[in-house]
Design a protein around this motif. Structure first.
Motif, PDB file in Angstrom:
ATOM      1  N   VAL A  52       0.843  -1.209   0.000  1.00  0.00           N
ATOM      2  CA  VAL A  52       0.000   0.000   0.000  1.00  0.00           C
ATOM      3  C   VAL A  52       0.873   1.252   0.000  1.00  0.00           C
ATOM      4  O   VAL A  52       0.628   2.206  -0.755  1.00  0.00           O
ATOM      5  N   ILE A  53       1.903   1.272   0.840  1.00  0.00           N
ATOM      6  CA  ILE A  53       2.798   2.434   0.918  1.00  0.00           C
ATOM      7  C   ILE A  53       3.521   2.657  -0.405  1.00  0.00           C
ATOM      8  O   ILE A  53       3.601   3.786  -0.908  1.00  0.00           O
ATOM      9  N   SER A  54       4.040   1.582  -0.986  1.00  0.00           N
ATOM     10  CA  SER A  54       4.753   1.699  -2.263  1.00  0.00           C
ATOM     11  C   SER A  54       3.826   2.204  -3.364  1.00  0.00           C
ATOM     12  O   SER A  54       4.200   3.077  -4.157  1.00  0.00           O
ATOM     13  N   ALA A 198      -3.504   5.052  10.058  1.00  0.00           N
ATOM     14  CA  ALA A 198      -2.133   5.231  10.535  1.00  0.00           C
ATOM     15  C   ALA A 198      -1.154   5.271   9.370  1.00  0.00           C
ATOM     16  O   ALA A 198      -0.185   6.040   9.377  1.00  0.00           O
ATOM     17  N   VAL A 199      -1.402   4.448   8.352  1.00  0.00           N
ATOM     18  CA  VAL A 199      -0.548   4.456   7.161  1.00  0.00           C
ATOM     19  C   VAL A 199      -0.634   5.812   6.465  1.00  0.00           C
ATOM     20  O   VAL A 199       0.379   6.377   6.040  1.00  0.00           O
ATOM     21  N   GLY A 200      -1.857   6.362   6.358  1.00  0.00           N
ATOM     22  CA  GLY A 200      -2.043   7.664   5.724  1.00  0.00           C
ATOM     23  C   GLY A 200      -1.290   8.777   6.447  1.00  0.00           C
ATOM     24  O   GLY A 200      -0.622   9.600   5.814  1.00  0.00           O
ATOM     25  N   ILE A 201      -1.393   8.785   7.774  1.00  0.00           N
ATOM     26  CA  ILE A 201      -0.662   9.786   8.566  1.00  0.00           C
ATOM     27  C   ILE A 201       0.842   9.583   8.421  1.00  0.00           C
ATOM     28  O   ILE A 201       1.614  10.543   8.290  1.00  0.00           O
ATOM     29  N   GLY A 202       1.269   8.316   8.428  1.00  0.00           N
ATOM     30  CA  GLY A 202       2.681   7.997   8.271  1.00  0.00           C
ATOM     31  C   GLY A 202       3.225   8.439   6.920  1.00  0.00           C
ATOM     32  O   GLY A 202       4.361   8.922   6.832  1.00  0.00           O
TER      33      GLY A 202
END
Length: 238
Positions: A52-54, A198-202
């Protein structure tokens, strides 16, 4: 509730790390996720969120990607993936992790002492092969790439973008292999969805951090992460 809070903190810190450096999610998240979930679930949650991050970053950073290196990493990783599975099946995991940890610590020490290597096409293939093997054996594709890029004095923008682009391939293949061989569960996808805020904020905070740190600070950060990885693997295996 306590499990949820701990989980969110782990994912937030790991997402900031991955976004700001291009590596480190599995290094930071996996050891702690293993305390909360079964090994298969921890690894698959790690794979899903790393993907997701990539995917979230790839369009924004595509101009910094060295597609030639990514292609060679991918080609090199193809034979590395089954080698890693073979090693995982036949070798004692603790001995393997001890060997990998000592190698990482020694190589990081050499990098700090200004040891450098020249980037070549053949070495790109080797780095990709080692990354593929470590992905399917101990679930950590990052250390070989980080050591290689640090040894070739790669600028931080290229390191982050090229690594994340390669992760799209290696994590997708690894997740596919995991799902087909070991299966998956509702737990993986439920907690994966819960992690998205949390991923979005990160992602946001990681981008801010990336803009703030200099190339020299980035290099120091990579050495710290490599030492942390080596020491963690060593103590986990003893």
């Amino acid at each position: 509730m306590n499990t949820f809070v701990i989980f969110i903190v782990i994912i937030l810190i790991a997402a900031i790390l991955q976004t700001s450096t291009g590596f480190g999610f599995s290094i930071m998240a996996t050891p702690f996720l293993l305390l909360l979930f079964q090994p298969k679930e921890a690894i698959q949650i790690n794979l899903v969120l790393s993907l997701v991050i990539s995917l979230s970053l790839i369009l924004k950073i595509r101009k910094d990607i060295d597609f030639g290196i990514v292609k060679r990493f991918m080609v090199g990783s193809i034979p590395g993936l089954p080698v890693g599975i073979l090693v995982f099946t036949l070798f004692n995991m603790d001995l393997l992790k001890i060997s990998v940890s000592i190698t990482i610590i020694l190589l990081t020490f050499l990098l700090i002492m200004k040891f450098r290597i020249q980037q070549t096409k053949k070495r790109d293939l080797v780095a990709g092969g080692l990354s593929g093997a470590l992905t399917t054996s101990i679930g950590m594709p990052g250390p070989p790439l980080l050591l290689y890029f640090s040894g070739t004095d790669t600028r931080k923008e290229k390191l982050r973008a090229t690594t994340l682009a390669f992760y799209l391939f290696i994590y997708f293949v690894s997740l596919l292999i995991q799902s087909l061989v070991a299966g998956t569960s509702v737990t993986v996808w439920k907690w994966g969805l819960l992690a998205m805020p949390a991923v979005g904020i990160g992602l946001f905070l990681g981008q801010v951090l990336f803009q703030k740190i200099s190339q020299s600070m980035f290099r120091v950060f990579t050495y710290v992460l490599l030492f942390f990885t080596g020491i963690y693997l060593l103590f986990e295996s003893l």
